[in-house]
Design a protein around this motif. Structure first.
Motif, PDB file in Angstrom:
ATOM      1  N   GLY A 137       0.798  -1.229   0.000  1.00 56.13           N
ATOM      2  CA  GLY A 137       0.000   0.000   0.000  1.00 56.13           C
ATOM      3  C   GLY A 137       0.819   1.261   0.000  1.00 56.13           C
ATOM      4  N   LYS A 163      -5.404  -0.752  -6.665  1.00 54.47           N
ATOM      5  CA  LYS A 163      -6.459  -1.186  -5.769  1.00 54.47           C
ATOM      6  C   LYS A 163      -5.891  -1.506  -4.384  1.00 54.47           C
ATOM      7  N   GLU A 218      -7.119   0.314  -0.993  1.00 52.37           N
ATOM      8  CA  GLU A 218      -7.589  -0.427   0.174  1.00 52.37           C
ATOM      9  C   GLU A 218      -6.798  -0.054   1.423  1.00 52.37           C
ATOM     10  N   HIS A 219      -5.499   0.148   1.245  1.00 54.40           N
ATOM     11  CA  HIS A 219      -4.653   0.540   2.377  1.00 54.40           C
ATOM     12  C   HIS A 219      -5.066   1.914   2.893  1.00 54.40           C
ATOM     13  N   VAL A 223      -8.041   3.386   2.606  1.00 57.91           N
ATOM     14  CA  VAL A 223      -9.358   3.307   3.247  1.00 57.91           C
ATOM     15  C   VAL A 223      -9.238   2.665   4.627  1.00 57.91           C
ATOM     16  N   LYS A 224      -8.446   1.633   4.724  1.00 59.02           N
ATOM     17  CA  LYS A 224      -8.294   0.906   5.987  1.00 59.02           C
ATOM     18  C   LYS A 224      -7.663   1.774   7.070  1.00 59.02           C
TER      19      LYS A 224
END
Length: 280
Positions: A227, A250, A254-255, A257-258
């Motif tokens: 990420g 992607k 995702e990283h 958002v997390k």
């Protein structure tokens, strides 16, 4: 290099994408006990490919890790390899101990598959066994003088990084100088995960400009896995397939958002989304 894991796609044993229409769950589980070794081999792959998480499937695949019937002339264990790969995809942690035992298998590719699946399962109990395999390539804290190809170092390093095994930083760092580039990249990936130091992320970004497409593809996967947001522009501009760049981006998204505390998208996430849109 002996190791060549497919980081972006899941192919059948024949090299083609499987549609699964020719087999049912019940048939696949039953085929793990078939006298036909080809059916057993395919069943193990199929159960992993389609994430069949039924208890009977897990039990059958664990049993297949000790198979002695399916042997190559060189002494490899094809069924064990497929079973080990499948168990990581099923996510059942009762497979952890059997997979740790597979790290002692004489088949290089069984050890590789076991390390990859232990990474997926995410149980830190496997860290000491992975560290012992990593130490095979070291002497006095440094790489042994002759390049060692006896262990699946790429898979081991990636697993230790994903498992956040910070106690092994000193053991991972020498592999940054390994003669095989994929092992170097795996070490950089792990070092970033273990230390969060940008120098290791930047090393991977630099590798995106390399001459070999196969290596650029591998680095795209590595950057997506960690990420590393500063790599976003370089990922989008890499000379590689857009589909692979999208998968890598992607991972960055995702990283982001997390690790964002609020429900509002961060500036980094918005940037990545815009880059992904530009590749569609």
């Amino acid at each position: 290099m002996n190791s060549s894991p497919q980081k972006f796609e899941d192919l059948s044993p024949t090299g083609n994408s499987g549609d699964g229409e020719s087999l049912t769950v019940e048939q696949a589980i039953a085929n793990l006990e078939s006298a036909d070794l080809g059916l057993r081999f395919y069943a193990a792959w199929w159960l992993g490919r389609f994430r069949i998480c039924e208890a009977a499937a897990v039990t059958g695949l664990i049993k297949a890790l000790e198979d002695e019937a399916d042997r190559t002339p060189e002494g490899g264990y094809p069924l064990r390899r497929n079973a080990a790969r499948a168990l990581g995809k099923l996510g059942d942690r009762q497979a952890v101990s059997p997979l740790i035992a597979c790290l002692d298998c004489s088949d290089f590719y069984v050890r590789e598959a076991a390390a990859q699946s232990l990474e997926m399962l995410g149980d830190p109990v496997c860290i000491p066994a992975l560290i012992e395999l990593l130490k095979v390539g070291l002497q006095g804290g440094q790489l042994i003088s002759q390049p060692d190809l006896s262990q699946p170092y790429e898979a081991i390093l990636e697993a230790l990084g994903a498992l956040r095994a910070t106690e092994c930083v000193a053991l991972v760092k020498p592999f940054l100088e390994h003669p095989i580039e994929l092992v170097q990249y795996a070490a950089a990936r792990a070092m970033y995960q273990l230390t969060q130091e940008p120098v290791y992320g930047e090393r991977l970004v630099k590798a995106l400009t390399g001459d070999k497409l196969q290596l650029r593809r591998a680095v795209l996967a590595d950057l997506g896995a960690i990420g590393y947001l500063p790599a976003a522009d370089a990922i989008a501009e890499t000379l590689a397939e857009n589909s692979l760049k999208l998968i890598s981006l992607k991972g960055l998204l995702e990283h982001q958002v997390k690790h964002t505390a609020t429900s509002t998208l961060s500036d980094g996430a918005i940037k990545v989304i815009n880059l992904m849109d530009s590749l569609l």
